[in-house]
Scaffold this motif. Structure first.
Motif, mmCIF file in Angstrom:
data_model
loop_
_atom_site.group_PDB
_atom_site.id
_atom_site.type_symbol
_atom_site.label_atom_id
_atom_site.label_comp_id
_atom_site.label_asym_id
_atom_site.label_seq_id
_atom_site.Cartn_x
_atom_site.Cartn_y
_atom_site.Cartn_z
ATOM 1 N N THR A 97 -60.296 8.284 -18.649
ATOM 2 C CA THR A 97 -59.258 8.973 -19.423
ATOM 3 C C THR A 97 -58.038 9.245 -18.556
ATOM 4 O O THR A 97 -58.133 9.364 -17.329
ATOM 5 C CB THR A 97 -59.766 10.317 -19.979
ATOM 6 N N LYS A 104 -54.388 13.029 -24.495
ATOM 7 C CA LYS A 104 -55.411 12.316 -23.742
ATOM 8 C C LYS A 104 -55.476 10.864 -24.209
ATOM 9 O O LYS A 104 -55.549 10.582 -25.406
ATOM 10 C CB LYS A 104 -56.771 12.995 -23.909
ATOM 11 N N ILE A 156 -57.720 7.348 -23.875
ATOM 12 C CA ILE A 156 -59.107 6.967 -23.597
ATOM 13 C C ILE A 156 -59.182 5.448 -23.479
ATOM 14 O O ILE A 156 -58.637 4.714 -24.308
ATOM 15 C CB ILE A 156 -60.047 7.474 -24.705
#
Length: 701
Positions: A243, A254, A256
């Motif tokens: 991440t 965030k 990913i």
């Protein structure tokens, strides 16, 4: 090599990561981009086992490989073999070698020169450069106009898994390579220390960008984390959970990434493409040699003398650090006043906290509870007996209700009795709960005498009273030059470690050495010293009114504060340095009027003196409900201490001393002023000249 023929690949090494390489070559072979012609192992035993499971020839040693049968070699062996293997194959084949390129910078540069003189490609396997997360990080960093002020990285494997004779900085040089990839910069200077099986490497890059990396083996989990700290944002990358976290501008986002091993495949595909297009690889030998050189310079170099430590600030935290460190270090304690405890350590209410003051911070209560035994072992004689301390809640409480306060005190194991103070002190009609507690008060003069005795008993501590630290510099060898000034002139010396415990000057090291500035809020506080005809008691009314009347060591003398009316001014300066307060009128009448609503005894008080001081808190505190002591490790052997409660001073000093002792391979003395093991000869540097320049009143030796 004919354009229609697949690239003939030989893999050398089939250990754990070698198997991953083999899987990629099989994928490329299925696409007819390569032909895996064989693998090389070190022992006959391995050759026999692998020959039964692999569908390609397996050779024991490089001597058995047929001449002219290969176009390229992939070397996935321990670093000690890289120099010989690359030198063996490069004259007749293109080479891809896992990082690091070689075991020493000299070897790495020799291989880079060999590659430059040949018509072969030498590529180095710095696999993180090919990771999708790192490629995205590169794009993010390129879009930020400024450099980060600080970079913190950890690359840790579980304890007990360290291979024999492996250096952390060389084995785990990914973060050195990553800064090179992101910014194209070499460090200007640095210092490295070893803590067990972990190297802590501090590097200064151009533009005052600091990087601190923890590399090695510790704990039970793999750690692959990197944090870039900017003035108004942070970027955090984690290659274990794949991440990137972007935090700033009031927003947290965030990103990913997939967990599949894409980076290695991208790296080996790029190697094959570079050969086919007859162009330099993405990570060439010159780059590989440059990273090995950085890693080699980052190896710890133990001191050959007793550590020299500068401690700045002669309050409770600074003096305690100096006393603890003075058992095995050469310490100079700088205090701009001519005595200990002239500022924050005395300009407060001297309450000896047990935890009742912070009902909204369980973390703060635990810190106080854990640190009390160590504090009392050293400074217990300064804790006044015979003080009754009371805490009350009010029916109009917005946060700390009667029920909640009882719950937190009970759940945290704080001893109390439900009992009011003597008649006439507290207006019981305005409160709905009053607890009698076991908190006490510090006798600050007795505390000062104990501190002075401890320092006098430490043979390795020099007290530089009257000296203010005004300048400094990070030196190329990792030492810190410190310049101090008194009324007659300036003096300077160099130190291995610097501890800043000057409270309001928390950002002093940022100013001197170019560390990131921590945003701080400075409050100008006014406390009142009152005379009252009552026994020595302390009474605090929590929540909205939050006012405190606290006994002192002098009979019938108390200090009074109020959460609102004690604050005369607040400022958060951009440079993080303490302001020069303008003259301001006293707010004593409002303070007494507000506090008298709950403490009617104040109507009989006589003002002995007002007392003003500066309170410092983080402008964006992580713990908004407590005031924990925060010890900041800047790297480079520098720490700053923002003291919260004096209860923690001994624990913090011992922890810091333990860190330095660990880095120098010493067992720190636990009790008494004796110096640690005599490992070094007497110092012969310019420290004696420094002491000769101190005024007579400031010299201890």
């Amino acid at each position: 090599m004919a354009a229609s023929r697949p690239l003939r690949i030989l893999q050398v090494g089939l250990g754990g990561f070698g198997r991953a390489h083999l899987g990629v070559w099989r994928t490329l072979a299925a696409e007819q981009r390569v032909l895996l012609v064989g693998a090389v192992v070190a022992s006959e035993h391995s050759r026999e086992i692998l020959s039964r499971t692999l569908d390609v020839p397996v050779f024991r040693g490089v001597e058995g490989v047929p001449a002219g049968a290969i176009d390229a070699v992939d070397i996935v062996t321990p670093v000690a073999s890289h120099f010989d293997l690359v030198g063996h194959f490069l004259p007749r084949a293109h080479v891809h070698v896992e990082k690091p390129l070689a075991q020493t910078a000299a070897q790495a540069h020799a291989l880079a020169a060999l590659a430059a003189a040949s018509d072969r490609i030498l590529a180095v396997g710095h696999v993180y450069r090919f990771h999708p997360l790192i490629r995205r990080l590169h794009q993010i960093v390129a879009g930020i106009p400024e450099r980060p002020a600080a970079v913190f990285g950890s690359l840790i494997n579980p304890a007990g898994t360290r291979p024999a004779a492996v250096e952390p900085a060389l084995e785990m040089l990914h973060w050195f390579d990553l800064i090179d990839f992101l910014y194209g910069e070499r460090p200007e200077r640095g210092v490295s220390v070893r803590e067990g099986d972990v190297d802590v490497v501090s590097l200064r890059y151009p533009g005052a960008m600091n990087a601190v990396f923890r590399l090695g083996w510790a704990g039970t989990e793999r750690v692959r984390s990197l944090e870039l700290l900017y003035r108004d944002r942070s970027v955090q990358a984690d290659l274990v959970d794949h991440t990137i976290t972007l935090d700033g501008g009031g927003e947290m986002r965030k990103l990913i990434f997939p967990h599949r091993l894409q980076a290695l495949e991208a790296e080996l595909r790029e190697f094959v493409t570079a050969i086919g297009e007859r162009r330099p690889p993405a990570v060439d030998a010159a780059t590989g040699a440059r990273i090995v050189e950085i890693a080699e310079r980052a190896r710890p170099r133990p001191l050959t003398h007793a550590p020299k430590v500068a401690v700045i600030g002669g309050g409770i935290f600074g003096a305690t650090c100096a006393a603890e460190l003075g058992r095995f270090c050469e310490v100079t304690l700088f205090e701009r006043h001519h005595a200990l405890c002239e500022e924050a350590s005395t300009l407060n209410q001297w309450r000896y906290h047990h935890g009742f003051h912070y009902p909204r911070s369980a973390e703060m209560i635990r810190e106080i509870q854990e640190c009390r035994p160590q504090f009392e072992r050293v400074y217990g004689d300064a804790v006044l007996p015979g003080i009754s301390s009371y805490y009350s809640t009010v029916p109009t409480a917005r946060v700390i209700s009667r029920e909640r306060y009882l719950h937190i005190c009970t759940s945290m194991g704080l001893p109390f009795a439900i009992e009011p103070p003597p008649d006439g002190i507290l207006d019981r009609s305005r409160i709905d709960l009053c607890l009698k507690t076991n908190e006490s008060v510090i006798d600050v003069e007795r505390l000062r005498r104990i501190m002075q005795r401890r320092l006098d008993a430490a043979p390795n501590v020099t007290l530089a009273f009257g000296y203010e630290v005004v300048d400094g510099e990070l030196l190329a060898d990792g030492r810190k030059r410190v310049v101090a000034r008194d009324g007659t002139g300036r003096a300077e010396d160099s130190f291995d470690y610097v501890v800043n415990a000057s409270y309001a000057n928390r950002n002093l090291l940022a100013k001197l050495f170019g560390f990131p500035v921590k945003p701080l809020r400075f409050d100008l506080l006014e406390l009142l010293v009152l005379e009252l005809p009552i026994p020595p008691v302390s009474v605090t009314v929590l929540d909205g009114p939050f006012t405190s009347l606290v006994a002192t060591a002098t009979p019938q003398r108390f200090t009074l504060s109020h959460i609102q009316h004690s604050v005369l001014a607040s400022v958060t300066p951009a440079d993080g340095l303490p302001p020069i307060w303008a003259d301001m009128p006293s707010n004593r009448e409002n303070l007494i009027d507000a506090a008298s609503r709950y403490l009617p005894i104040l109507k009989t008080a006589r003002l002995a003196q007002p007392m003003r001081g500066t309170r410092v808190v983080h402008a964006l505190p992580e713990d908004v409900d407590g005031r924990p002591t925060v010890v900041t490790d800047h790297g480079f052997g520098c720490w700053s201490i923002l003291g919260g409660k004096i209860n923690t001073s001994v624990t913090n000093a011992c922890q810091l001393a333990d860190r330095i002792a660990l880095q120098q391979g010493l067992k720190r003395p636990e009790h008494g002023p004796d110096r640690g093991p005599e490992r070094w000869p007497a110092s012969t540097d310019d420290g004696e000249e420094w002491r000769d320049r101190l005024p007579t009143g400031a010299r201890r030796r």
